[in-house]
Scaffold this motif. Structure first.
Motif, mmCIF file in Angstrom:
data_model
loop_
_atom_site.group_PDB
_atom_site.id
_atom_site.type_symbol
_atom_site.label_atom_id
_atom_site.label_comp_id
_atom_site.label_asym_id
_atom_site.label_seq_id
_atom_site.Cartn_x
_atom_site.Cartn_y
_atom_site.Cartn_z
ATOM 1 N N ARG A 262 18.376 38.634 -27.026
ATOM 2 C CA ARG A 262 17.873 39.033 -28.353
ATOM 3 C C ARG A 262 18.359 40.429 -28.727
ATOM 4 O O ARG A 262 18.763 40.655 -29.876
ATOM 5 N N ASP A 263 18.322 41.350 -27.804
ATOM 6 C CA ASP A 263 18.781 42.720 -28.099
ATOM 7 C C ASP A 263 20.262 42.734 -28.452
ATOM 8 O O ASP A 263 20.690 43.439 -29.362
ATOM 9 N N GLU A 264 21.069 41.941 -27.724
ATOM 10 C CA GLU A 264 22.501 41.884 -27.995
ATOM 11 C C GLU A 264 22.767 41.305 -29.394
ATOM 12 O O GLU A 264 23.612 41.813 -30.136
ATOM 13 N N ALA B 223 19.058 37.431 -20.265
ATOM 14 C CA ALA B 223 18.070 38.491 -20.078
ATOM 15 C C ALA B 223 18.067 39.503 -21.215
ATOM 16 O O ALA B 223 17.041 40.106 -21.518
ATOM 17 N N SER B 224 19.219 39.704 -21.858
ATOM 18 C CA SER B 224 19.317 40.710 -22.921
ATOM 19 C C SER B 224 19.732 40.071 -24.254
ATOM 20 O O SER B 224 20.179 40.767 -25.166
ATOM 21 N N SER C 50 23.314 32.343 -25.802
ATOM 22 C CA SER C 50 22.889 32.818 -24.493
ATOM 23 C C SER C 50 23.726 32.120 -23.430
ATOM 24 O O SER C 50 24.179 30.980 -23.634
ATOM 25 N N ASN D 101 19.713 30.223 -28.101
ATOM 26 C CA ASN D 101 19.131 30.749 -26.869
ATOM 27 C C ASN D 101 18.990 29.719 -25.757
ATOM 28 O O ASN D 101 18.725 30.085 -24.614
#
Length: 201
Positions: A198-200, A195-196, A134, A114
């Motif tokens: 963790r979800d990705e 921005a996304s 990230s 990240n």
């Protein structure tokens, strides 16, 4: 189990292990090392866990060894003790050492990188099976800038992941590599927006 330097949670078959010293960019120390091993053992032994995600809290994945701890150990005349017991005594001898026990974990380990990933933090990322970054992640081997050898197996791992020429470049120069270059040379498998992220993952 209560942890000091990591977070551990299991949800929908995914064990997420988060290096959790965000004020120090998750700099590595002995407590973190021991807790990560305990968490990997817990995930390996839990039939509800199908995959493990290793990530960092805050802006960093892991900024490498905590230099304050390292300097304190050196001032005391040591390095902080010997290696721990084998993660899996039945595994290959080279999987029983201090850090390269990840291949003895019988489940996929995803590195969710990240942010800053340096030195020993980069070594731990390379031990994961698949690496997602990230777009804010930055990588550096760091060792040559500190006058150190390429430690903890990185001189074996890195050429097998990015090729000999790229590995030599990264190890000799210890330059910073952004997520886009990391993807181009094969250091990571995919890059997602911060921005996304963790979800990705």
């Amino acid at each position: 189990m209560a942890y000091e330097d990591i977070l551990y949670e299991v949800e929908a078959g995914v064990a997420t292990v988060t290096l959790n010293r965000p004020d120090r960019l998750n700099a590595w120390r002995g407590v973190m090392e021991a807790e990560l091993r305990q968490a990997m053992r817990a995930a390996a032994d839990d039939p509800a866990v199908k995959v493990i995600v290793l990530t960092g809290a805050g802006r960093g994945f892991c900024a490498g060894a905590d230099m304050d701890v390292l300097q304190g150990a050196m001032a005391a005349g040591g390095t902080g003790g010997g290696p721990p017991d084998a993660f899996d005594p039945a595994s290959r001898p080279d999987f029983r050492l201090q850090y390269p026990y990840f291949p003895a974990v019988p489940k996929p380990i995803l590195g969710a990188i990240n942010g800053a990933c340096a030195g020993l933090g980069m070594v731990m990322a390379l031990y994961t099976d698949i690496r997602f970054a990230s777009d804010a992640a930055v990588f550096t081997t760091a060792f040559s800038r500190r006058g150190l050898i390429a430690e903890h197996g990185i001189s074996w791992l890195l050429p097998r992941i990015v090729g000999m020429a790229n590995a030599a470049d990264l190890l000799y120069s210890a330059r910073r590599v952004d997520a886009a270059e990391a993807l181009r040379i094969g250091l990571v498998n995919r890059v997602f927006p911060a921005a996304s992220f963790r979800d990705e993952v």
